[in-house]
Design a protein around this motif. Structure first.
Motif, PDB file in Angstrom:
ATOM      1  N   TYR A 159     -19.303  28.539  95.805  1.00 36.04           N
ATOM      2  CA  TYR A 159     -19.864  27.265  95.356  1.00 36.04           C
ATOM      3  C   TYR A 159     -19.065  26.091  95.920  1.00 36.04           C
ATOM      4  CZ  TYR A 159     -22.941  29.501  91.844  1.00 36.04           C
ATOM      5  OH  TYR A 159     -23.921  30.222  91.212  1.00 36.04           O
ATOM      6  N   ALA A 160     -17.744  26.198  95.888  1.00 35.63           N
ATOM      7  CA  ALA A 160     -16.902  25.104  96.368  1.00 35.63           C
ATOM      8  C   ALA A 160     -17.099  24.871  97.864  1.00 35.63           C
ATOM      9  CB  ALA A 160     -15.440  25.395  96.064  1.00 35.63           C
ATOM     10  N   VAL A 161     -17.113  25.945  98.641  1.00 33.21           N
ATOM     11  CA  VAL A 161     -17.298  25.799 100.092  1.00 33.21           C
ATOM     12  C   VAL A 161     -18.665  25.196 100.396  1.00 33.21           C
ATOM     13  CG1 VAL A 161     -17.547  27.080 102.254  1.00 33.21           C
ATOM     14  CG2 VAL A 161     -15.656  27.611 100.707  1.00 33.21           C
ATOM     15  N   ALA A 162     -19.704  25.644  99.690  1.00 37.11           N
ATOM     16  CA  ALA A 162     -21.038  25.074  99.891  1.00 37.11           C
ATOM     17  C   ALA A 162     -21.046  23.584  99.569  1.00 37.11           C
ATOM     18  CB  ALA A 162     -22.057  25.811  99.028  1.00 37.11           C
ATOM     19  N   ALA A 163     -20.337  23.198  98.510  1.00 41.26           N
ATOM     20  CA  ALA A 163     -20.273  21.787  98.129  1.00 41.26           C
ATOM     21  C   ALA A 163     -19.571  20.966  99.209  1.00 41.26           C
ATOM     22  CB  ALA A 163     -19.564  21.645  96.792  1.00 41.26           C
ATOM     23  N   PHE A 164     -18.465  21.474  99.727  1.00 44.31           N
ATOM     24  CA  PHE A 164     -17.766  20.748 100.789  1.00 44.31           C
ATOM     25  C   PHE A 164     -18.648  20.622 102.031  1.00 44.31           C
ATOM     26  CE2 PHE A 164     -13.697  22.158  98.615  1.00 44.31           C
ATOM     27  CZ  PHE A 164     -13.376  20.883  98.194  1.00 44.31           C
ATOM     28  N   GLU A 165     -19.340  21.696 102.374  1.00 45.68           N
ATOM     29  CA  GLU A 165     -20.204  21.653 103.555  1.00 45.68           C
ATOM     30  C   GLU A 165     -21.352  20.667 103.375  1.00 45.68           C
ATOM     31  OE1 GLU A 165     -21.196  25.755 104.142  1.00 45.68           O
ATOM     32  OE2 GLU A 165     -19.331  26.181 105.252  1.00 45.68           O
ATOM     33  N   ALA A 166     -21.703  20.388 102.105  1.00 42.21           N
ATOM     34  CA  ALA A 166     -22.745  19.393 101.811  1.00 42.21           C
ATOM     35  C   ALA A 166     -22.163  17.984 101.699  1.00 42.21           C
ATOM     36  CB  ALA A 166     -23.465  19.767 100.520  1.00 42.21           C
ATOM     37  N   GLY A 167     -20.846  17.840 101.925  1.00 42.66           N
ATOM     38  CA  GLY A 167     -20.225  16.522 101.916  1.00 42.66           C
ATOM     39  C   GLY A 167     -19.735  16.061 100.562  1.00 42.66           C
ATOM     40  N   CYS A 168     -19.603  16.992  99.608  1.00 41.43           N
ATOM     41  CA  CYS A 168     -19.190  16.626  98.247  1.00 41.43           C
ATOM     42  C   CYS A 168     -17.685  16.767  98.058  1.00 41.43           C
ATOM     43  CB  CYS A 168     -19.871  17.538  97.228  1.00 41.43           C
ATOM     44  SG  CYS A 168     -21.657  17.477  97.230  1.00 41.43           S
ATOM     45  N   HIS A 169     -17.153  16.019  97.089  1.00 41.93           N
ATOM     46  CA  HIS A 169     -15.858  16.308  96.517  1.00 41.93           C
ATOM     47  C   HIS A 169     -16.058  17.443  95.502  1.00 41.93           C
ATOM     48  CE1 HIS A 169     -14.288  12.603  98.267  1.00 41.93           C
ATOM     49  NE2 HIS A 169     -15.349  11.969  97.767  1.00 41.93           N
ATOM     50  N   VAL A 170     -14.946  18.107  95.125  1.00 44.68           N
ATOM     51  CA  VAL A 170     -15.063  19.270  94.232  1.00 44.68           C
ATOM     52  C   VAL A 170     -13.971  19.246  93.171  1.00 44.68           C
ATOM     53  CG1 VAL A 170     -14.867  21.789  94.078  1.00 44.68           C
ATOM     54  CG2 VAL A 170     -16.209  20.760  95.910  1.00 44.68           C
ATOM     55  N   PHE A 171     -14.394  19.435  91.924  1.00 41.88           N
ATOM     56  CA  PHE A 171     -13.495  19.849  90.845  1.00 41.88           C
ATOM     57  C   PHE A 171     -13.849  21.291  90.534  1.00 41.88           C
ATOM     58  CE2 PHE A 171     -12.716  20.901  86.444  1.00 41.88           C
ATOM     59  CZ  PHE A 171     -11.396  20.535  86.278  1.00 41.88           C
ATOM     60  N   VAL A 172     -12.844  22.170  90.474  1.00 38.05           N
ATOM     61  CA  VAL A 172     -13.117  23.572  90.158  1.00 38.05           C
ATOM     62  C   VAL A 172     -12.137  24.037  89.087  1.00 38.05           C
ATOM     63  CG1 VAL A 172     -11.684  24.397  92.087  1.00 38.05           C
ATOM     64  CG2 VAL A 172     -13.418  25.911  91.108  1.00 38.05           C
ATOM     65  N   GLU A 173     -12.674  24.702  88.086  1.00 35.16           N
ATOM     66  CA  GLU A 173     -11.814  25.247  87.043  1.00 35.16           C
ATOM     67  C   GLU A 173     -10.926  26.342  87.624  1.00 35.16           C
ATOM     68  OE1 GLU A 173     -10.377  25.368  84.267  1.00 35.16           O
ATOM     69  OE2 GLU A 173     -11.192  23.493  83.546  1.00 35.16           O
ATOM     70  N   LYS A 174      -9.784  26.547  86.952  1.00 33.78           N
ATOM     71  CA  LYS A 174      -8.905  27.638  87.376  1.00 33.78           C
ATOM     72  C   LYS A 174      -9.505  28.961  86.900  1.00 33.78           C
ATOM     73  CE  LYS A 174      -7.615  28.409  83.085  1.00 33.78           C
ATOM     74  NZ  LYS A 174      -8.043  29.659  82.423  1.00 33.78           N
ATOM     75  N   PRO A 175      -9.182  30.081  87.572  1.00 27.23           N
ATOM     76  CA  PRO A 175      -8.466  30.126  88.845  1.00 27.23           C
ATOM     77  C   PRO A 175      -9.355  29.660  89.987  1.00 27.23           C
ATOM     78  CG  PRO A 175      -9.171  32.331  88.226  1.00 27.23           C
ATOM     79  CD  PRO A 175      -9.531  31.432  87.074  1.00 27.23           C
ATOM     80  N   LEU A 176      -8.736  29.160  91.048  1.00 31.36           N
ATOM     81  CA  LEU A 176      -9.470  28.612  92.177  1.00 31.36           C
ATOM     82  C   LEU A 176     -10.425  29.639  92.776  1.00 31.36           C
ATOM     83  CD1 LEU A 176     -10.002  26.489  94.348  1.00 31.36           C
ATOM     84  CD2 LEU A 176      -7.847  27.145  95.443  1.00 31.36           C
ATOM     85  N   ALA A 177     -10.014  30.904  92.808  1.00 27.84           N
ATOM     86  CA  ALA A 177     -10.834  31.976  93.385  1.00 27.84           C
ATOM     87  C   ALA A 177     -10.329  33.296  92.816  1.00 27.84           C
ATOM     88  CB  ALA A 177     -10.742  31.959  94.912  1.00 27.84           C
ATOM     89  N   THR A 178     -10.943  34.385  93.260  1.00 23.67           N
ATOM     90  CA  THR A 178     -10.507  35.704  92.793  1.00 23.67           C
ATOM     91  C   THR A 178      -9.677  36.448  93.839  1.00 23.67           C
ATOM     92  OG1 THR A 178     -12.639  36.626  93.478  1.00 23.67           O
ATOM     93  CG2 THR A 178     -12.425  35.981  91.174  1.00 23.67           C
TER      94      THR A 178
END
Length: 353
Positions: free
Chosen positions: A81-100
């Motif tokens: 989700y985060a990578v897709a958001a960045f590729e769409a030009g968005c900033h991102v807030f993501v809850e921890k943990p950042l990934a698995t």
């Protein structure tokens, strides 16, 4: 800021944290919620019921074109989700943990840098004045340190159901551990060199390859050592469920909890009650020179107020173009330690970093 256009935000995931962050955006004029995302029906606070709830994140991202995506879903979806958001030009807030996985965490950070967009990870304790004070007092003592930390939660009913859902993808020592390992790393500044972990499955209600009690031990390059313990479920003891203790040759700084606090009360996870500073210096008679100093943390922010502070930081990061390189690196470092502990639990072997 009041003259700038509000940041248009899409909030994905409406569990406890997602709803709290949505309320923070709703109440801050610097943000405008343009949509919520949840795969199922969610119980929403009255303030949030007017917003449209979309069933699919990728579709909502493409259709709504937000400025910011707030990702509060289960951990296994965070990276994609985060990578897709960045590729769409968005900033991102993501809850921890950042990934698995560490590779996925590094993929998210790389995507943020490539897109030249802000990535803030939900390390809520970084925005808590009392935890900032704890870290400051511990650093004043100086290394090497002993870190003694845990957060056990005796859960039942809906809370146990939430814990079981979390454990479909993430163990307790990873989900909660990243917070407190991050605190350790902020205090010592030293690199972790070895991690050991052990865990036990205490319930037939979770997968055979998952454990709801775990403990990690971490060794740092400066000689510091630490442990973190996390257990979830109806069988977990409430005895000493909240230990936050930092020891150095010069003394110790500790959080002293309210003896009536309950382990499944979300506010007890952040409220410190009292920070106690003990200095080890003794006089010619061998007795301590100074009595322990209790710093009472009155007027502490509760859980929602902390979420408000987190999102105020997110807004500052965007508006003021804050450099978040250290923030992102720290998130990857704490995740690396906790995932190494999880690996150690499963293999029975220590992990060198």
């Amino acid at each position: 800021m009041s003259q700038e256009k509000p940041i248009r935000v899409l909030v994905a995931g409406l569990g406890n944290m997602g709803r709290s962050h949505a309320l923070a955006y709703h109440n801050d004029p610097g943000f405008e919620i343009i949509g919520l995302v949840n795969r199922s029906l969610a119980k929403l606070e009255p303030e949030l019921r007017a917003y449209t709830v979309h069933p699919d994140f990728m579709t909502a991202l493409a259709e709504l074109k937000p400025d910011l995506c707030s990702i509060n879903t289960y951990s296994d979806s965070h990276a994609d989700y985060a990578v897709a958001a960045f590729e769409a030009g968005c900033h991102v807030f993501v809850e921890k943990p950042l990934a698995t996985t560490v590779a996925d965490a590094e993929r998210v950070v790389a995507a943020a840098k490539k897109a030249r967009r802000k990535l803030v990870i939900g390390y809520i304790l970084r925005h808590h004045p009392s935890w900032t004070k704890l870290i400051e007092e511990a650093r004043n003592l100086g290394p090497p340190y002993v870190f003694r930390m845990n957060l056990n939660q005796q859960s039942s009913g809906p809370t146990w159901a939430t814990h079981k859902s979390l454990m479909r993808t993430t163990s307790p020592i990873v989900d909660c551990g990243v917070h407190y390992v991050d605190v350790m790393c902020q205090i010592t500044d030293a690199r972790a060199v070895e991690v050991r972990g052990m865990g036990l499955r205490l319930s037939d209600e979770i997968a055979a390859d998952m454990y709801n009690y775990g403990q990690l031990q971490v060794l740092f390059e400066d000689g510091s050592v630490g442990w973190y313990e996390a257990g979830w479920g109806p069988m977990i003891s409430e005895t000493a469920f909240f230990v936050k203790d930092v020891i150095s040759p010069k003394g110790a700084v500790s959080i002293v909890m309210d003896p009536d606090a309950k382990s499944d009360d979300i506010d007890t996870h952040t409220k410190t009650s009292v920070i106690r500073l003990h200095t080890a210096e003794t006089g010619p008679d061998g007795k301590f020179i100074r009595p322990d100093q209790d710093m009472r943390m009155t007027g502490e922010p509760g859980h929602q107020a902390l979420c408000d502070l987190e999102q105020a930081f997110m807004l500052r990061a965007i508006r003021e173009d804050l450099n978040l390189d250290r923030h992102m690196a720290d998130a990857v470092a704490s995740l690396r330690i906790c995932l190494a502990a999880d690996e150690s639990v499963r293999t029975g072997q220590p992990v060198r970093l």
